[in-house]
Design a protein around this motif. Sequence first.
Motif, PDB file in Angstrom:
ATOM      1  N   LYS A  44       0.763  -1.250   0.106  1.00 20.54           N
ATOM      2  CA  LYS A  44       0.014   0.208   0.209  1.00 20.54           C
ATOM      3  C   LYS A  44       0.939   1.386  -0.049  1.00 20.54           C
ATOM      4  O   LYS A  44       0.569   2.179  -0.810  1.00 20.54           O
ATOM      5  CB  LYS A  44      -0.754   0.150   1.076  1.00 20.54           C
ATOM      6  CG  LYS A  44      -1.794   1.312   1.258  1.00 20.54           C
ATOM      7  CD  LYS A  44      -2.720   1.381   2.298  1.00 20.54           C
ATOM      8  CE  LYS A  44      -3.705   2.453   2.495  1.00 20.54           C
ATOM      9  NZ  LYS A  44      -3.951   3.212   1.101  1.00 20.54           N
ATOM     10  N   SER A  45       1.771   1.168   0.688  1.00 22.65           N
ATOM     11  CA  SER A  45       2.794   2.298   0.979  1.00 22.65           C
ATOM     12  C   SER A  45       3.585   2.652  -0.397  1.00 22.65           C
ATOM     13  O   SER A  45       3.717   3.566  -0.884  1.00 22.65           O
ATOM     14  CB  SER A  45       3.726   2.159   2.103  1.00 22.65           C
ATOM     15  OG  SER A  45       4.657   3.274   2.115  1.00 22.65           O
TER      16      SER A  45
ATOM     17  N   PHE B 299       2.699   1.552  -3.247  1.00 21.49           N
ATOM     18  CA  PHE B 299       1.839   2.086  -4.530  1.00 21.49           C
ATOM     19  C   PHE B 299       1.261   3.653  -4.414  1.00 21.49           C
ATOM     20  O   PHE B 299       1.142   4.386  -5.369  1.00 21.49           O
ATOM     21  CB  PHE B 299       0.593   1.048  -4.820  1.00 21.49           C
ATOM     22  CG  PHE B 299       0.985  -0.320  -5.417  1.00 21.49           C
ATOM     23  CD1 PHE B 299       1.583  -0.061  -6.702  1.00 21.49           C
ATOM     24  CD2 PHE B 299       0.880  -1.390  -4.718  1.00 21.49           C
ATOM     25  CE1 PHE B 299       1.987  -1.269  -7.257  1.00 21.49           C
ATOM     26  CE2 PHE B 299       1.274  -2.697  -5.348  1.00 21.49           C
ATOM     27  CZ  PHE B 299       1.798  -2.520  -6.680  1.00 21.49           C
ATOM     28  N   ASP B 300       1.070   3.956  -3.042  1.00 25.00           N
ATOM     29  CA  ASP B 300       0.676   5.256  -2.710  1.00 25.00           C
ATOM     30  C   ASP B 300       1.899   6.320  -3.142  1.00 25.00           C
ATOM     31  O   ASP B 300       1.374   7.527  -3.307  1.00 25.00           O
ATOM     32  CB  ASP B 300       0.360   5.428  -1.225  1.00 25.00           C
ATOM     33  CG  ASP B 300      -1.130   4.672  -0.972  1.00 25.00           C
ATOM     34  OD1 ASP B 300      -1.795   4.554  -1.883  1.00 25.00           O
ATOM     35  OD2 ASP B 300      -1.173   4.771   0.286  1.00 25.00           O
ATOM     36  N   ASN B 301       3.039   5.768  -3.254  1.00 23.28           N
ATOM     37  CA  ASN B 301       4.312   6.783  -3.452  1.00 23.28           C
ATOM     38  C   ASN B 301       4.853   6.548  -5.053  1.00 23.28           C
ATOM     39  O   ASN B 301       5.710   7.292  -5.047  1.00 23.28           O
ATOM     40  CB  ASN B 301       5.284   6.703  -2.317  1.00 23.28           C
ATOM     41  CG  ASN B 301       4.809   7.037  -0.981  1.00 23.28           C
ATOM     42  OD1 ASN B 301       4.526   8.345  -0.695  1.00 23.28           O
ATOM     43  ND2 ASN B 301       4.519   6.178  -0.112  1.00 23.28           N
TER      44      ASN B 301
ATOM     45  N   ASN C 232      -2.473  -4.303   5.194  1.00 18.87           N
ATOM     46  CA  ASN C 232      -3.401  -3.337   4.173  1.00 18.87           C
ATOM     47  C   ASN C 232      -3.213  -4.022   2.839  1.00 18.87           C
ATOM     48  O   ASN C 232      -2.429  -4.354   2.267  1.00 18.87           O
ATOM     49  CB  ASN C 232      -2.608  -2.293   3.972  1.00 18.87           C
ATOM     50  CG  ASN C 232      -2.613  -1.366   5.409  1.00 18.87           C
ATOM     51  OD1 ASN C 232      -3.518  -1.063   5.913  1.00 18.87           O
ATOM     52  ND2 ASN C 232      -1.206  -0.965   5.700  1.00 18.87           N
TER      53      ASN C 232
ATOM     54  N   PHE D 211      -5.199  -1.480  -2.728  1.00 19.60           N
ATOM     55  CA  PHE D 211      -4.296  -1.003  -3.489  1.00 19.60           C
ATOM     56  C   PHE D 211      -4.684  -0.094  -4.613  1.00 19.60           C
ATOM     57  O   PHE D 211      -5.495  -0.546  -5.383  1.00 19.60           O
ATOM     58  CB  PHE D 211      -3.023  -1.861  -3.899  1.00 19.60           C
ATOM     59  CG  PHE D 211      -2.802  -3.007  -2.961  1.00 19.60           C
ATOM     60  CD1 PHE D 211      -2.239  -2.588  -1.741  1.00 19.60           C
ATOM     61  CD2 PHE D 211      -2.317  -4.526  -3.432  1.00 19.60           C
ATOM     62  CE1 PHE D 211      -1.870  -3.526  -0.876  1.00 19.60           C
ATOM     63  CE2 PHE D 211      -2.061  -5.128  -2.600  1.00 19.60           C
ATOM     64  CZ  PHE D 211      -1.529  -4.895  -1.229  1.00 19.60           C
ATOM     65  N   ASP D 212      -4.337   1.112  -4.513  1.00 19.47           N
ATOM     66  CA  ASP D 212      -4.687   2.244  -5.584  1.00 19.47           C
ATOM     67  C   ASP D 212      -3.304   2.483  -6.218  1.00 19.47           C
ATOM     68  O   ASP D 212      -2.429   3.012  -5.732  1.00 19.47           O
ATOM     69  CB  ASP D 212      -5.008   3.583  -4.809  1.00 19.47           C
ATOM     70  CG  ASP D 212      -6.487   3.405  -4.133  1.00 19.47           C
ATOM     71  OD1 ASP D 212      -7.419   2.832  -4.801  1.00 19.47           O
ATOM     72  OD2 ASP D 212      -6.468   3.734  -2.878  1.00 19.47           O
ATOM     73  N   ILE D 213      -3.421   1.849  -7.473  1.00 20.14           N
ATOM     74  CA  ILE D 213      -2.176   1.921  -8.605  1.00 20.14           C
ATOM     75  C   ILE D 213      -2.280   2.836  -9.658  1.00 20.14           C
ATOM     76  O   ILE D 213      -3.363   2.857 -10.273  1.00 20.14           O
ATOM     77  CB  ILE D 213      -2.024   0.383  -9.057  1.00 20.14           C
ATOM     78  CG1 ILE D 213      -2.093  -0.721  -7.812  1.00 20.14           C
ATOM     79  CG2 ILE D 213      -0.655   0.480 -10.095  1.00 20.14           C
ATOM     80  CD1 ILE D 213      -1.603  -2.019  -8.460  1.00 20.14           C
ATOM     81  N   LYS D 214      -1.616   3.940  -9.646  1.00 19.44           N
ATOM     82  CA  LYS D 214      -1.726   5.042 -10.541  1.00 19.44           C
ATOM     83  C   LYS D 214      -0.373   5.085 -11.489  1.00 19.44           C
ATOM     84  O   LYS D 214      -0.504   6.250 -12.190  1.00 19.44           O
ATOM     85  CB  LYS D 214      -2.007   6.318  -9.659  1.00 19.44           C
ATOM     86  CG  LYS D 214      -1.075   6.627  -8.298  1.00 19.44           C
ATOM     87  CD  LYS D 214      -1.708   7.610  -7.656  1.00 19.44           C
ATOM     88  CE  LYS D 214      -0.799   7.903  -6.390  1.00 19.44           C
ATOM     89  NZ  LYS D 214      -0.886   6.776  -5.518  1.00 19.44           N
TER      90      LYS D 214
END
Length: 303
Positions: free
Chosen positions: A166-167, A169-171, A194, A197-200
């Motif tokens: 999570k950390s 992919f957040d960064n 966690n 996951f938000d993968i951008k």
Amino acid sequence: MHQTSNAEVPALTVGGNVNGNVITKGKGLNVGGNIAGNVTMNDGGDAFVGSVSGSLQNNANGNGSSSVIGDISGFVNTNGGNTTYGGNLTGTANANGGGTLSNQPVTAPFDPSTEASNAMNVLSQFSDQLSGADANSSYSINGGKVTFNAVGNDSGLAIFSITDAKSFFDNAFEFDFSMTNTQSILFNVFGGDNTVFDIKANFLASAATIYGSIFLWNFVDATVLNLASQFGGSILALNADVTNHNNIEGTLVAKNLTQYGEIHSQPLNFVPPTEVPVPAALPLFLSGLIGFFAMRRNRKKSL
């Protein structure tokens, strides 16, 4: 859903129901449940469906037919092929271009719900075995740019281990790839406590399309994947609800799918670690088959 496939198996297999708008590019369809939304088969092939309360448009063009095991309360049309239904017709069914319309018992070549369940069990074991492979490559992060420094082993396989996903992919806003003696890459992804996951991240230098066929992302414990950007590589996320807002360049196996982008399935040129047995279901996964999930939710915006 817009799916492409080079497989000889059906382009799309769904154990449950199909809702929303689905477009397949690749021959064949097998749906165990009901089509409540709208399905268009651009490349035709044989379609076997439990029932249709929505619509099924099969552009067979002389290479395929549409067979409904149960009732048609919606709309079924086959261009250049036959339409057969085994239940009641309270909706509309057509067979254009010289095809015939008939009411007779229909038997699918295989039960998609059983096939889906069996394949999910086998691929779940495969995912667990892959997760135990030791990493032989590392990555660095600088200002939101992740550089994967892939170094292949004797078989050309590079393995990354992403912990605290999570950390990570957040960064992560960009993915870049440096490859040495690399023929395929395995990404083992662990979330711990966690699992959403938000993968951008953007895949730089068209890496998503160029290398999608050699990437395998093994999301070991993910329960939710939100893919905001074009994603490169095939995805094993057997316990996850996946939403893709852009294209996936590879095969997807997941629990549920909510779809806003296309899935460009392609044969996976991935060689597993030598210590991991190749499961019987893997050839289907490698061939480009999408759909060993129950497609309970499927939404598509205009592309």
